[in-house]
Design an enzyme around this catalytic site. Structure first.
Site, PDB file in Angstrom:
ATOM      1  N   SER A  61       0.792  -1.236   0.000  1.00 33.48           N
ATOM      2  CA  SER A  61       0.000   0.000   0.000  1.00 33.48           C
ATOM      3  C   SER A  61       0.825   1.288   0.000  1.00 33.48           C
ATOM      4  CB  SER A  61      -0.953   0.022   1.192  1.00 33.48           C
ATOM      5  OG  SER A  61      -2.055  -0.793   0.907  1.00 33.48           O
ATOM      6  N   LYS A  64       0.419   3.396  -2.985  1.00 34.81           N
ATOM      7  CA  LYS A  64      -0.735   4.288  -3.166  1.00 34.81           C
ATOM      8  C   LYS A  64      -0.305   5.758  -3.159  1.00 34.81           C
ATOM      9  CE  LYS A  64      -3.840   0.912  -1.011  1.00 34.81           C
ATOM     10  NZ  LYS A  64      -4.487   0.477   0.242  1.00 34.81           N
ATOM     11  N   TYR A 189      -3.189  -2.125 -10.354  1.00 35.45           N
ATOM     12  CA  TYR A 189      -3.199  -2.023  -8.883  1.00 35.45           C
ATOM     13  C   TYR A 189      -2.394  -3.166  -8.249  1.00 35.45           C
ATOM     14  CZ  TYR A 189      -4.736  -2.228  -4.079  1.00 35.45           C
ATOM     15  OH  TYR A 189      -4.741  -2.304  -2.707  1.00 35.45           O
ATOM     16  N   TYR A 240      -4.772   3.937   7.881  1.00 33.27           N
ATOM     17  CA  TYR A 240      -6.184   3.513   7.873  1.00 33.27           C
ATOM     18  C   TYR A 240      -6.906   3.908   9.158  1.00 33.27           C
ATOM     19  CZ  TYR A 240      -3.435   0.603   4.799  1.00 33.27           C
ATOM     20  OH  TYR A 240      -2.511   0.166   3.898  1.00 33.27           O
ATOM     21  N   VAL A 258       1.120  -3.874   3.774  1.00 34.73           N
ATOM     22  CA  VAL A 258       1.050  -5.183   4.432  1.00 34.73           C
ATOM     23  C   VAL A 258       2.291  -6.047   4.168  1.00 34.73           C
ATOM     24  CG1 VAL A 258      -1.464  -5.401   4.722  1.00 34.73           C
ATOM     25  CG2 VAL A 258      -0.393  -6.132   2.573  1.00 34.73           C
TER      26      VAL A 258
HETATM   27  N1  GLN Z   1      -2.173  -5.398  -2.136  1.00 37.31           N
HETATM   28  C1  GLN Z   1      -2.754  -5.264  -0.848  1.00 37.31           C
HETATM   29  C2  GLN Z   1      -4.261  -5.408  -0.939  1.00 37.31           C
HETATM   30  O1  GLN Z   1      -4.809  -5.008  -1.906  1.00 37.31           O
HETATM   31  C3  GLN Z   1      -2.385  -3.934  -0.260  1.00 37.31           C
HETATM   32  C4  GLN Z   1      -2.985  -3.694   1.090  1.00 37.31           C
HETATM   33  C5  GLN Z   1      -2.080  -3.016   2.074  1.00 37.31           C
HETATM   34  O2  GLN Z   1      -0.858  -2.947   1.940  1.00 37.31           O
HETATM   35  N2  GLN Z   1      -2.683  -2.565   3.141  1.00 37.31           N
HETATM   36  O3  GLN Z   1      -4.885  -5.959  -0.084  1.00 37.31           O
END
Ligand code: GLN
Length: 304
Positions: A61, A64, A189, A240, A258
């Site tokens: 993430s 992003k 993505y 988050y 993650v």
């Molecule tokens: N690729 C992961 C997902 O789409 C990214 C989520 C994350 O890093 N929080 O669930």
């Protein structure tokens, strides 16, 4: 500084035992839960590192932040934020709930999966390959790291298991928030999340934001305004539904993934990259957060 970092790693290593490595993307479950590493870069060109700083992990993430900058460059701020909001959702990163129940007809922010999928749909290019390559090239440019590449194993693992993301993509298409082919948007993505990095790469991303969009040569790639938008969203939404607690404990614009990474920005001074694949219940690196909290106490570098 190096001594301080070594001490911090040693002190916070045991916190890794309180979390769990992500396993909903099967490839990620192969990470070593006790790994903990940090890289700090400052504006004078100094580099400090300790622990498992040179391990490769997927950016997840944290990407992003990168896709948001490119989408704004490609489309302008107004168009991007007509399709995604600027407010915390209060829900987990992968939640689908408010997409249908909220009166606003767009994802709450670009840091949750639904918002990031919309952002990925706005990257320009002649085809899906070109769009992803533009994103990868932009990532290489701003981190000054030409070696960045896709981890195909993680990408395949994500695409095989990413059905919740897929369902959000199709829902957003049904609402006309995403235009175009949903599978292609998801390919971008999933691929952006599956780029391999080290703590140094993400420390460089942090320093780029700390310097308001300038490379180490002084060349401006994006405007201070765009970096301000991105850093503000990192503070309010980057962790988050624990962004508020994180702001109190650490107090730096940051974004987690993650895969175990955290990028943190000390405005006008430093970029920090952390690797800590053992995650807390919200999907944030558990020992990475306690280490950053402790480090910010020592360095007195909070923005609040
Ligand atoms: N690729 C992961 C997902 O789409 C990214 C989520 C994350 O890093 N929080 O669930």
């Amino acid at each position: 500084m190096t001594e301080l970092l070594l001490h911090m790693i040693e002190k916070h290593k045991k916190v890794t035992e309180e979390g769990k490595v992500a396993n909903y993307i099967p490839e990620l479950s192969k990470a070593n839960p006790t790994d903990l590493g940090i890289y700090v870069l400052d504006n004078d060109g100094n580099e400090f590192f300790a622990g498992d700083y040179d391990k490769k992990f997927t950016v997840q993430s944290i990407s992003k932040v990168v896709s948001l900058m490119l989408a704004i460059l490609d489309n302008g701020e107004e168009l991007v934020f007509s399709k995604v909001g600027m407010d915390p959702s209060g829900d987990p990163f992968n939640s689908i709930r408010k997409l249908e129940t909220s009166s606003r007809r767009k994802p709450y922010n670009p840091m949750i999966n639904a918002g990031a999928i919309v952002v990925s749909s706005m990257i320009k290019g002649v085809d899906v390959k070109d769009k992803f390559n533009r994103l990868l090239d932009f990532f290489k440019l701003i981190t000054e790291d030409p070696t960045l590449d896709l981890n195909s194993r993680v990408y395949l693992s994500e695409t095989e298991t990413g059905n919740k993301n897929r369902s959000m993509g199709y829902f957003l298409k049904s609402e006309n928030i995403i235009v175009g082919n949903v599978e292609e948007v998801l390919e971008i993505y999933f691929k952006q999340c599956s780029i391999d990095v080290t703590t140094k790469t993400i420390a460089r991303l942090g320093l780029f934001l700390a310097n308001e969009g300038k490379l180490s040569t002084g060349e401006e790639i994006i405007t201070p305004r765009i970096t301000r938008i991105v850093k503000t969203l990192m503070v309010t939404c980057g962790m988050y539904d624990s962004s508020g607690e994180f702001a109190v404990r650490v107090g730096l614009p940051s974004k987690s993934g993650v895969g175990g990474g955290i990028v943190s920005v000390i405005p006008h001074k430093m970029g920090i990259g952390v690797y800590s694949p053992s995650l807390d219940k919200k999907g944030n690196p558990i020992a990475g957060i306690s280490l950053l909290e402790d480090l910010c106490n020592e360095l007195k570098c909070r923005i609040f």
